[in-house]
Design an enzyme around this catalytic site. Structure first.
Site, short mmCIF file in Angstrom:
data_model
loop_
_atom_site.label_atom_id
_atom_site.label_comp_id
_atom_site.label_asym_id
_atom_site.label_seq_id
_atom_site.Cartn_x
_atom_site.Cartn_y
_atom_site.Cartn_z
N TYR A 39 44.20 40.56 46.81
CA TYR A 39 44.82 41.89 46.79
C TYR A 39 46.03 41.94 47.71
CZ TYR A 39 40.40 43.13 44.55
OH TYR A 39 39.31 43.18 43.72
N ASN A 86 34.07 40.31 50.86
CA ASN A 86 34.76 39.71 49.72
C ASN A 86 36.11 39.15 50.17
OD1 ASN A 86 35.89 39.00 47.27
ND2 ASN A 86 35.46 40.94 46.27
N LYS A 104 41.42 30.02 40.64
CA LYS A 104 42.46 29.36 39.85
C LYS A 104 43.69 30.24 39.65
CE LYS A 104 39.36 26.28 37.32
NZ LYS A 104 38.91 25.87 35.98
N GLY A 105 43.71 31.41 40.30
CA GLY A 105 44.87 32.28 40.23
C GLY A 105 44.89 33.27 39.07
N ILE A 151 37.25 42.11 37.28
CA ILE A 151 36.18 41.14 37.42
C ILE A 151 36.59 39.87 36.68
CG2 ILE A 151 34.93 42.14 35.46
CD1 ILE A 151 32.34 41.08 36.70
#
Length: 182
Positions: free
Chosen positions: A138, A131, A100-101, A91
């Site tokens: 992922y 999502n 922002k990575g 999370i």
């Protein structure tokens, strides 16, 4: 402490509880989790105090930016040392740090640890089909879809699939080498 390119993964203590209460009681954040009920300080404090009892099956870190700002948590859960697999959970609770990575960096860092230090063969997760940002992240980290649970979750007056994804050590190794070089 584990060091990524944009973040560090560090143990945390009770100082994290105010952040957890803020994040896990924010519906914009929890819509992506299997959590719908409010979180209370007592319950979070109890979870934190018992975390040490599960070090063989749960490894949990706080995610901090290079400026040491605490922005989220990440962990490998239900670690099975016999079958060499675990479930990834993450999370990013500070919404101004989304996109922002940091999530991808934290995942790559934790996967490197899981595959090289914990000798895992497979890391899996589940993500809800709505999502899109999570799914993209992922996939970027090497996860591939393994299956779907149809209409698994109520969402915005409708239903959503739960996507099961996994990454394997051998597939991750090359991706990790490229990531570390870039």
């Amino acid at each position: 402490m584990l060091t990524g390119k944009k973040s560090t993964l560090e143990p945390f203590g009770e100082e994290a509880i105010p952040s957890f209460l803020k994040w896990f009681n924010d519906l914009e954040i929890t819509q992506y989790l299997n959590r719908v009920l409010p979180m209370y300080e007592h319950g979070e404090r109890e979870w934190l105090q018992n975390l040490h009892k599960h070090v063989e099956t749960d490894v949990v870190f706080g995610i901090k930016t290079t400026e040491k700002k605490f922005i989220g948590t990440i962990g490998l859960h239900r670690i099975n040392h016999i079958h060499q697999n675990a479930v990834l959970g993450i999370i990013i609770g500070e919404k101004e740090e989304w996109n922002k990575g940091y999530g991808g960096d934290a995942i790559m860092t934790l996967l490197e640890y899981g595959f090289s230090r914990l000798n895992l063969h497979k890391v899996k997760l589940s993500v809800f089909a709505f999502n899109k940002r999570g799914i993209t992240c992922y996939k970027h980290c090497g996860f591939k879809e393994e299956g779907r649970l149809k209409d698994e979750r109520v969402h915005d007056w409708g239903r959503a699939d739960e996507i099961l994804m996994a990454v394997f050590r051998d597939d991750f190794r090359k991706l990790c080498e490229e990531w570390r070089k870039s």
